[in-house]
Design a protein around this motif. Structure first.
Motif, PDB file in Angstrom:
ATOM      1  N   VAL A 134       0.823  -1.205   0.000  1.00  0.00           N
ATOM      2  CA  VAL A 134       0.000   0.000   0.000  1.00  0.00           C
ATOM      3  C   VAL A 134       0.860   1.258   0.000  1.00  0.00           C
ATOM      4  N   CYS A 135       1.887   1.294   0.803  1.00  0.00           N
ATOM      5  CA  CYS A 135       2.743   2.476   0.872  1.00  0.00           C
ATOM      6  C   CYS A 135       3.376   2.781  -0.478  1.00  0.00           C
ATOM      7  N   ARG A 136       3.814   1.766  -1.179  1.00  0.00           N
ATOM      8  CA  ARG A 136       4.418   1.976  -2.496  1.00  0.00           C
ATOM      9  C   ARG A 136       3.383   2.465  -3.507  1.00  0.00           C
ATOM     10  N   VAL A 137       2.199   1.881  -3.474  1.00  0.00           N
ATOM     11  CA  VAL A 137       1.142   2.262  -4.413  1.00  0.00           C
ATOM     12  C   VAL A 137       0.729   3.711  -4.187  1.00  0.00           C
ATOM     13  N   VAL A 138       0.524   4.103  -2.945  1.00  0.00           N
ATOM     14  CA  VAL A 138       0.140   5.484  -2.643  1.00  0.00           C
ATOM     15  C   VAL A 138       1.258   6.444  -3.049  1.00  0.00           C
ATOM     16  N   GLY A 139       2.486   6.059  -2.815  1.00  0.00           N
ATOM     17  CA  GLY A 139       3.620   6.906  -3.184  1.00  0.00           C
ATOM     18  C   GLY A 139       3.745   7.116  -4.677  1.00  0.00           C
ATOM     19  N   GLN A 140       3.290   6.170  -5.480  1.00  0.00           N
ATOM     20  CA  GLN A 140       3.383   6.272  -6.935  1.00  0.00           C
ATOM     21  C   GLN A 140       2.123   6.848  -7.571  1.00  0.00           C
ATOM     22  N   ALA A 141       1.110   7.149  -6.771  1.00  0.00           N
ATOM     23  CA  ALA A 141      -0.172   7.602  -7.314  1.00  0.00           C
ATOM     24  C   ALA A 141      -0.076   9.016  -7.872  1.00  0.00           C
ATOM     25  N   ASP A 142      -0.655   9.211  -9.049  1.00  0.00           N
ATOM     26  CA  ASP A 142      -0.793  10.549  -9.612  1.00  0.00           C
ATOM     27  C   ASP A 142      -2.021  11.224  -9.013  1.00  0.00           C
ATOM     28  N   SER A 143      -3.071  10.437  -8.793  1.00  0.00           N
ATOM     29  CA  SER A 143      -4.270  10.947  -8.121  1.00  0.00           C
ATOM     30  C   SER A 143      -4.696   9.921  -7.078  1.00  0.00           C
ATOM     31  N   LEU A 144      -5.130  10.415  -5.933  1.00  0.00           N
ATOM     32  CA  LEU A 144      -5.538   9.561  -4.820  1.00  0.00           C
ATOM     33  C   LEU A 144      -6.937   9.975  -4.395  1.00  0.00           C
ATOM     34  N   THR A 145      -7.874   9.023  -4.439  1.00  0.00           N
ATOM     35  CA  THR A 145      -9.255   9.276  -4.041  1.00  0.00           C
ATOM     36  C   THR A 145      -9.566   8.414  -2.832  1.00  0.00           C
ATOM     37  N   ILE A 146     -10.109   9.039  -1.789  1.00  0.00           N
ATOM     38  CA  ILE A 146     -10.507   8.315  -0.588  1.00  0.00           C
ATOM     39  C   ILE A 146     -12.026   8.331  -0.533  1.00  0.00           C
ATOM     40  N   ILE A 147     -12.626   7.144  -0.493  1.00  0.00           N
ATOM     41  CA  ILE A 147     -14.076   7.019  -0.430  1.00  0.00           C
ATOM     42  C   ILE A 147     -14.437   6.400   0.908  1.00  0.00           C
ATOM     43  N   THR A 148     -15.153   7.162   1.730  1.00  0.00           N
ATOM     44  CA  THR A 148     -15.545   6.698   3.046  1.00  0.00           C
ATOM     45  C   THR A 148     -16.809   7.430   3.482  1.00  0.00           C
ATOM     46  N   GLU A 149     -17.493   6.873   4.428  1.00  0.00           N
ATOM     47  CA  GLU A 149     -18.673   7.518   4.973  1.00  0.00           C
ATOM     48  C   GLU A 149     -18.248   8.753   5.770  1.00  0.00           C
ATOM     49  N   ASN A 150     -18.990   9.825   5.645  1.00  0.00           N
ATOM     50  CA  ASN A 150     -18.694  11.043   6.377  1.00  0.00           C
ATOM     51  C   ASN A 150     -19.514  11.043   7.656  1.00  0.00           C
ATOM     52  N   LEU A 151     -18.838  11.005   8.776  1.00  0.00           N
ATOM     53  CA  LEU A 151     -19.512  11.011  10.082  1.00  0.00           C
ATOM     54  C   LEU A 151     -19.054  12.215  10.890  1.00  0.00           C
ATOM     55  N   TYR A 152     -19.975  13.089  11.198  1.00  0.00           N
ATOM     56  CA  TYR A 152     -19.684  14.259  12.017  1.00  0.00           C
ATOM     57  C   TYR A 152     -18.563  15.107  11.413  1.00  0.00           C
ATOM     58  N   GLY A 153     -18.534  15.210  10.096  1.00  0.00           N
ATOM     59  CA  GLY A 153     -17.568  16.066   9.423  1.00  0.00           C
ATOM     60  C   GLY A 153     -16.195  15.453   9.229  1.00  0.00           C
ATOM     61  N   GLY A 154     -16.024  14.165   9.513  1.00  0.00           N
ATOM     62  CA  GLY A 154     -14.718  13.522   9.357  1.00  0.00           C
ATOM     63  C   GLY A 154     -14.855  12.133   8.771  1.00  0.00           C
ATOM     64  N   TYR A 155     -13.745  11.446   8.650  1.00  0.00           N
ATOM     65  CA  TYR A 155     -13.732  10.088   8.124  1.00  0.00           C
ATOM     66  C   TYR A 155     -14.458   9.141   9.066  1.00  0.00           C
ATOM     67  N   SER A 156     -14.944   8.055   8.501  1.00  0.00           N
ATOM     68  CA  SER A 156     -15.606   7.057   9.338  1.00  0.00           C
ATOM     69  C   SER A 156     -14.567   6.356  10.214  1.00  0.00           C
ATOM     70  N   PRO A 157     -14.983   5.844  11.374  1.00  0.00           N
ATOM     71  CA  PRO A 157     -14.047   5.139  12.247  1.00  0.00           C
ATOM     72  C   PRO A 157     -13.638   3.800  11.642  1.00  0.00           C
ATOM     73  N   ALA A 158     -12.644   3.184  12.241  1.00  0.00           N
ATOM     74  CA  ALA A 158     -12.177   1.881  11.774  1.00  0.00           C
ATOM     75  C   ALA A 158     -13.331   0.877  11.834  1.00  0.00           C
ATOM     76  N   PRO A 159     -13.421  -0.014  10.847  1.00  0.00           N
ATOM     77  CA  PRO A 159     -14.497  -1.000  10.857  1.00  0.00           C
ATOM     78  C   PRO A 159     -14.407  -1.913  12.072  1.00  0.00           C
ATOM     79  N   THR A 160     -15.543  -2.346  12.555  1.00  0.00           N
ATOM     80  CA  THR A 160     -15.571  -3.223  13.732  1.00  0.00           C
ATOM     81  C   THR A 160     -15.886  -4.658  13.364  1.00  0.00           C
ATOM     82  N   ARG A 161     -15.760  -4.994  12.099  1.00  0.00           N
ATOM     83  CA  ARG A 161     -16.088  -6.340  11.613  1.00  0.00           C
ATOM     84  C   ARG A 161     -15.175  -7.377  12.179  1.00  0.00           C
TER      85      ARG A 161
END
Length: 83
Positions: free
Chosen positions: A56-83
């Motif tokens: 993951v670190c290498r892939v993110v480092g080589q990315a030209d564009s990075l999109t983060i898709i997550t649920e927005n909770l209280y104006g921030g990123y969603s918490p870690a999944p509890t699955r």
């Protein structure tokens, strides 16, 4: 390279793969940082914990564009999944 990081259900994978070159699932299956600093001292830029974050670190480092898709909770990123 277009990269997407998401915490969606796997049912969306075919749709997401059409819009990117690399897809990273934020599913909480990564070992947390131990704060040992071996990645700085003993082996620069290499964590001793051999999990998927190595790739993951290498892939993110080589990315030209990075999109983060997550649920927005209280104006921030969603918490870690509890699955």
């Amino acid at each position: 390279m277009r990269t997407i990081i998401c915490d969606l259900d796997r049912q969306y994978e075919p749709l997401l793969r059409r819009g990117c070159d690399a897809l990273i699932w934020a599913d909480g299956r990564y070992a947390p940082c131990q704060g040992c600093f071996r990645c700085w001292t003993a082996h620069p830029a290499e964590c001793f914990m051999k999990d998927e974050l190595q790739r993951v670190c290498r892939v993110v480092g080589q990315a030209d564009s990075l999109t983060i898709i997550t649920e927005n909770l209280y104006g921030g990123y969603s918490p870690a999944p509890t699955r």
